[in-house]
Design a protein around this motif. Structure first.
Motif, PDB file in Angstrom:
ATOM      1  N   LYS A  44       0.819  -1.202   0.000  1.00 25.14           N
ATOM      2  CA  LYS A  44       0.000   0.000   0.000  1.00 25.14           C
ATOM      3  C   LYS A  44       0.859   1.260   0.000  1.00 25.14           C
ATOM      4  CE  LYS A  44      -4.081   1.832  -0.077  1.00 25.14           C
ATOM      5  NZ  LYS A  44      -4.960   1.599  -1.242  1.00 25.14           N
ATOM      6  N   SER A  45       1.952   1.238   0.746  1.00 24.96           N
ATOM      7  CA  SER A  45       2.839   2.400   0.801  1.00 24.96           C
ATOM      8  C   SER A  45       3.436   2.704  -0.564  1.00 24.96           C
ATOM      9  CB  SER A  45       3.959   2.149   1.822  1.00 24.96           C
ATOM     10  OG  SER A  45       4.835   3.248   1.874  1.00 24.96           O
ATOM     11  N   ARG A  46       3.847   1.656  -1.276  1.00 24.90           N
ATOM     12  CA  ARG A  46       4.430   1.868  -2.614  1.00 24.90           C
ATOM     13  C   ARG A  46       3.391   2.387  -3.589  1.00 24.90           C
ATOM     14  NH1 ARG A  46       7.632  -3.778  -1.869  1.00 24.90           N
ATOM     15  NH2 ARG A  46       9.555  -2.929  -0.968  1.00 24.90           N
ATOM     16  N   GLN A  47       2.138   1.937  -3.411  1.00 23.44           N
ATOM     17  CA  GLN A  47       1.058   2.483  -4.237  1.00 23.44           C
ATOM     18  C   GLN A  47       0.942   3.998  -4.054  1.00 23.44           C
ATOM     19  OE1 GLN A  47      -2.698   0.496  -3.461  1.00 23.44           O
ATOM     20  NE2 GLN A  47      -2.569  -0.585  -5.409  1.00 23.44           N
ATOM     21  N   LEU A  48       1.230   4.460  -2.854  1.00 26.05           N
ATOM     22  CA  LEU A  48       1.113   5.872  -2.526  1.00 26.05           C
ATOM     23  C   LEU A  48       2.398   6.649  -2.814  1.00 26.05           C
ATOM     24  CD1 LEU A  48      -0.819   5.423   0.847  1.00 26.05           C
ATOM     25  CD2 LEU A  48      -1.762   6.162  -1.354  1.00 26.05           C
ATOM     26  N   GLY A  49       3.399   5.956  -3.382  1.00 23.51           N
ATOM     27  CA  GLY A  49       4.611   6.648  -3.818  1.00 23.51           C
ATOM     28  C   GLY A  49       5.737   6.689  -2.811  1.00 23.51           C
ATOM     29  N   TYR A  50       5.637   5.905  -1.722  1.00 29.59           N
ATOM     30  CA  TYR A  50       6.726   5.880  -0.743  1.00 29.59           C
ATOM     31  C   TYR A  50       7.226   4.456  -0.575  1.00 29.59           C
ATOM     32  CZ  TYR A  50       9.400   6.253   3.551  1.00 29.59           C
ATOM     33  OH  TYR A  50      10.410   6.192   4.487  1.00 29.59           O
ATOM     34  N   ASP A  51       8.530   4.257  -0.735  1.00 26.36           N
ATOM     35  CA  ASP A  51       9.137   2.940  -0.589  1.00 26.36           C
ATOM     36  C   ASP A  51       9.744   2.831   0.812  1.00 26.36           C
ATOM     37  OD1 ASP A  51      10.023   0.417  -1.162  1.00 26.36           O
ATOM     38  OD2 ASP A  51      11.800   1.060  -2.265  1.00 26.36           O
ATOM     39  N   PRO A  52       9.110   2.122   1.729  1.00 31.51           N
ATOM     40  CA  PRO A  52       9.602   2.051   3.117  1.00 31.51           C
ATOM     41  C   PRO A  52      10.989   1.419   3.195  1.00 31.51           C
ATOM     42  CG  PRO A  52       7.345   1.269   2.967  1.00 31.51           C
ATOM     43  CD  PRO A  52       7.846   1.391   1.564  1.00 31.51           C
ATOM     44  N   GLN A  53      11.857   2.030   3.968  1.00 33.10           N
ATOM     45  CA  GLN A  53      13.230   1.546   4.078  1.00 33.10           C
ATOM     46  C   GLN A  53      13.387   0.563   5.236  1.00 33.10           C
ATOM     47  OE1 GLN A  53      15.502   2.605   1.595  1.00 33.10           O
ATOM     48  NE2 GLN A  53      13.495   3.271   0.866  1.00 33.10           N
ATOM     49  N   VAL A  54      12.914   0.922   6.414  1.00 37.08           N
ATOM     50  CA  VAL A  54      13.130   0.093   7.599  1.00 37.08           C
ATOM     51  C   VAL A  54      12.342  -1.214   7.505  1.00 37.08           C
ATOM     52  CG1 VAL A  54      12.864  -0.014  10.107  1.00 37.08           C
ATOM     53  CG2 VAL A  54      13.611   2.111   9.026  1.00 37.08           C
ATOM     54  N   ILE A  55      11.063  -1.129   7.143  1.00 35.84           N
ATOM     55  CA  ILE A  55      10.235  -2.333   7.044  1.00 35.84           C
ATOM     56  C   ILE A  55      10.803  -3.287   5.993  1.00 35.84           C
ATOM     57  CG2 ILE A  55       7.921  -3.226   6.534  1.00 35.84           C
ATOM     58  CD1 ILE A  55       6.816  -0.504   7.405  1.00 35.84           C
ATOM     59  N   ASN A  56      11.189  -2.743   4.870  1.00 35.04           N
ATOM     60  CA  ASN A  56      11.731  -3.563   3.779  1.00 35.04           C
ATOM     61  C   ASN A  56      13.049  -4.219   4.187  1.00 35.04           C
ATOM     62  OD1 ASN A  56      11.280  -4.468   1.078  1.00 35.04           O
ATOM     63  ND2 ASN A  56      12.953  -3.158   0.410  1.00 35.04           N
ATOM     64  N   SER A  57      13.873  -3.471   4.903  1.00 35.08           N
ATOM     65  CA  SER A  57      15.152  -4.016   5.356  1.00 35.08           C
ATOM     66  C   SER A  57      14.944  -5.177   6.315  1.00 35.08           C
ATOM     67  CB  SER A  57      15.972  -2.912   6.032  1.00 35.08           C
ATOM     68  OG  SER A  57      17.178  -3.427   6.549  1.00 35.08           O
ATOM     69  N   GLY A  58      13.979  -5.018   7.241  1.00 32.95           N
ATOM     70  CA  GLY A  58      13.696  -6.101   8.173  1.00 32.95           C
ATOM     71  C   GLY A  58      13.225  -7.355   7.475  1.00 32.95           C
ATOM     72  N   ARG A  59      12.363  -7.179   6.483  1.00 31.87           N
ATOM     73  CA  ARG A  59      11.879  -8.324   5.715  1.00 31.87           C
ATOM     74  C   ARG A  59      13.026  -9.004   4.970  1.00 31.87           C
ATOM     75  NH1 ARG A  59       9.320 -11.771   5.634  1.00 31.87           N
ATOM     76  NH2 ARG A  59       9.715 -11.585   7.825  1.00 31.87           N
ATOM     77  N   ARG A  60      13.911  -8.212   4.401  1.00 33.76           N
ATOM     78  CA  ARG A  60      15.020  -8.776   3.639  1.00 33.76           C
ATOM     79  C   ARG A  60      15.944  -9.619   4.532  1.00 33.76           C
ATOM     80  NH1 ARG A  60      16.356  -4.444   1.562  1.00 33.76           N
ATOM     81  NH2 ARG A  60      18.082  -3.854   2.933  1.00 33.76           N
ATOM     82  N   ILE A  61      16.209  -9.116   5.731  1.00 34.80           N
ATOM     83  CA  ILE A  61      17.057  -9.861   6.665  1.00 34.80           C
ATOM     84  C   ILE A  61      16.388 -11.162   7.078  1.00 34.80           C
ATOM     85  CG2 ILE A  61      18.025  -9.851   9.001  1.00 34.80           C
ATOM     86  CD1 ILE A  61      18.453  -6.797   8.593  1.00 34.80           C
ATOM     87  N   ASN A  62      15.115 -11.083   7.483  1.00 29.80           N
ATOM     88  CA  ASN A  62      14.432 -12.292   7.959  1.00 29.80           C
ATOM     89  C   ASN A  62      14.234 -13.316   6.848  1.00 29.80           C
ATOM     90  OD1 ASN A  62      14.303 -11.431  10.596  1.00 29.80           O
ATOM     91  ND2 ASN A  62      12.240 -10.576  10.421  1.00 29.80           N
ATOM     92  N   ASP A  63      13.937 -12.856   5.644  1.00 35.16           N
ATOM     93  CA  ASP A  63      13.782 -13.786   4.521  1.00 35.16           C
ATOM     94  C   ASP A  63      15.109 -14.442   4.149  1.00 35.16           C
ATOM     95  OD1 ASP A  63      11.070 -13.526   4.248  1.00 35.16           O
ATOM     96  OD2 ASP A  63      11.147 -12.092   2.595  1.00 35.16           O
ATOM     97  N   GLY A  64      16.229 -13.814   4.518  1.00 39.33           N
ATOM     98  CA  GLY A  64      17.540 -14.354   4.169  1.00 39.33           C
ATOM     99  C   GLY A  64      18.103 -15.330   5.190  1.00 39.33           C
ATOM    100  N   MET A  65      17.425 -15.519   6.318  1.00 44.13           N
ATOM    101  CA  MET A  65      17.976 -16.378   7.365  1.00 44.13           C
ATOM    102  C   MET A  65      18.069 -17.855   6.995  1.00 44.13           C
ATOM    103  SD  MET A  65      19.093 -14.359   9.541  1.00 44.13           S
ATOM    104  CE  MET A  65      19.586 -15.506  10.835  1.00 44.13           C
ATOM    105  N   PRO A  66      17.107 -18.434   6.236  1.00 45.65           N
ATOM    106  CA  PRO A  66      17.297 -19.832   5.838  1.00 45.65           C
ATOM    107  C   PRO A  66      18.585 -20.060   5.059  1.00 45.65           C
ATOM    108  CG  PRO A  66      15.022 -19.191   5.501  1.00 45.65           C
ATOM    109  CD  PRO A  66      15.774 -17.937   5.846  1.00 45.65           C
ATOM    110  N   ALA A  67      18.927 -19.144   4.170  1.00 48.80           N
ATOM    111  CA  ALA A  67      20.163 -19.269   3.400  1.00 48.80           C
ATOM    112  C   ALA A  67      21.383 -19.134   4.310  1.00 48.80           C
ATOM    113  CB  ALA A  67      20.210 -18.214   2.293  1.00 48.80           C
ATOM    114  N   PHE A  68      21.298 -18.249   5.308  1.00 49.01           N
ATOM    115  CA  PHE A  68      22.413 -18.076   6.246  1.00 49.01           C
ATOM    116  C   PHE A  68      22.670 -19.362   7.027  1.00 49.01           C
ATOM    117  CE2 PHE A  68      23.574 -17.084  10.694  1.00 49.01           C
ATOM    118  CZ  PHE A  68      24.867 -16.622  10.483  1.00 49.01           C
TER     119      PHE A  68
END
Length: 430
Positions: free
Chosen positions: A274-298
């Protein structure tokens, strides 16, 4: 409406009878007449036998409950107060998949009558109830909000596997399209929620409150996961660091881990979308998701490094993964990051065996195309304890060593065990 429900002149319908819908349906059925609807006929058949497919609700919860379970949408015509508790997943591109929610809205619209209420519990982005669901209700019912019927939102707060916090003990947030709707919805939920009800000023506020509850946990865990990666490079035990830091009163003792399931691992993508639809790309939320999604590979990389250090040929190795559900002591395998871990190991041609006392072999095969074994084999090169089931907490190091060959490796994702250096096992925990 409330008085008519109390006298059972009118009925409540709960649409979606999974982890969220079934507990609320059975709770309502202690005070009101209830229609429990789900599109899964097999699930309905089990519920009619007082069996919860999710194994969360005991048989006693069905006794004396004034509820009719059905997979026939025509039965929704009997109801006047509709509660929607269907899943809100994401697709392969991590975009919100609203199909279950929209189909439920269409079905309710066809059953909607003047003076009826519709309350959504499914987790969504702010605005979804009014912008995406409401138009379908009005279109299929040929009725108008505020003139003919009322709309509300009350975010679910069920914590699967947590027997210490039943539904009635968790304070409920409610909101309505106007003051009258909010008051009536609060009365209905307040009759079964002993912890009380909080009335939010708008539906959007209630929607936002739900989604940030899980985003906050996601971000806190992602911080601990990032710290665990850093400390691992330093040779520092993250669990010991957390134990030491917890001696200060205002330290929040979150722990690292694999973040899956149908809430924490999914809900942030709804607000991101929804945020991206409104023209804002969240930095903190996206970063947290990227870290957590990367844990299986780690974790997979960590095991591969240990196997190679022992001169193992990865193509000839056999690894046991214990636990597949998204959290301890539940049967839910949706969005399990353990499945991602298994896929990462299989990329190295490692032979992976998988066990879990709570998961359904049929569901695992259908959802992930993986085979769940009845019991472990032997001569494993490594064992990964991925989920903190109670059945695993009572195991000891001699047991794990008995499963493995002469160079045992134990990866303890949940930090369940204390292992001495003299134990004769290569032990690592997140």
């Amino acid at each position: 409406m409330f008085d008519a429900l109390l006298t059972k002149e009118k009925q409540i319908a709960v649409i979606g009878l999974g982890y969220v819908g079934l507990p609320i349906a059975l709770a309502f059925a202690t005070r009101f007449r209830v229609v429990g609807f789900d599109i899964n006929a097999e699930r309905i058949a089990m519920l009619q036998r007082a069996e919860d497919p999710s194994r969360e609700m005991p048989t006693e919860a069905f006794q004396d409950a004034d509820i009719t379970f059905t997979a026939n949408p025509d039965d929704l015509q009997q109801a006047h107060f509709f509660v929607v508790a269907v899943p809100t997943p994401i697709d392969d591109y991590k975009v919100p998949d609203l199909k279950p929610l929209l189909r439920a809205s269409e079905a309710i619209g066809r059953a909607l009558k003047p003076d009826d209420y519709v309350v959504y519990e499914s987790t969504v982005y702010p605005g979804c109830t009014e912008d995406d669901c409401l138009p379908l209700l009005e279109e299929h019912a040929n009725l108008k909000l505020g003139v003919d019927f009322k709309l509300g939102y009350s975010p679910e707060r069920i914590n699967p596997g947590d027997k210490s916090r039943p539904l009635s003990s968790i304070r409920k947030v409610v909101a309505g399209n106007d003051a009258e709707a909010a008051q009536t919805i609060a009365e209905v939920y307040g009759s079964i929620i002993t912890a009380g009800v909080y009335v939010a000023p708008t539906i959007k506020v209630a929607e936002a409150a739900k989604v940030i509850e899980n985003i906050q946990r996601d971000l806190n865990i992602s911080l601990m996961n990032e710290l665990a990666i850093i400390f691992d490079k330093m040779g520092v035990d993250t669990q010991e660091v957390i134990k030491a830091a917890s001696t200060k009163w205002n330290f929040l003792p979150f722990t690292p881990g694999l973040v899956g399931g149908h809430c924490i691992g999914i809900d942030p993508y709804y607000l991101l979308y929804k945020s991206r639809q409104l023209g804002y790309d969240p930095q903190v939320i996206n970063s947290g998701r990227r870290i957590n999604d990367g844990m299986p590979a780690f974790v997979a990389t960590k095991l591969v490094q240990k196997l190679l250090q022992k001169d193992k040929d990865l193509r000839q190795t056999k690894v046991l993964v214990m636990g597949l559900t998204f959290k301890e002591n539940v049967s839910d395998i949706r969005n399990s990051k353990v499945a991602d871990l298994v896929r990462e190991l299989m990329k190295y041609a490692i032979n992976v065996h998988l066990v879990d006392p709570h998961a359904s072999p049929n569901e695992v095969a259908q959802e992930y195309h993986m085979t769940l074994m009845d019991r472990p084999s032997s001569q494993y090169d490594a064992v990964i304890v991925a989920v903190g089931h109670d059945e695993y907490k009572i195991l000891d190091i001699p047991y794990f060593k008995s499963l493995m060959n002469g160079a045992p490796i134990l990866l303890d994702i949940k930090g369940l065990f204390q292992v001495d250096a003299e134990a004769g096992i290569d032990y690592w925990r997140l």
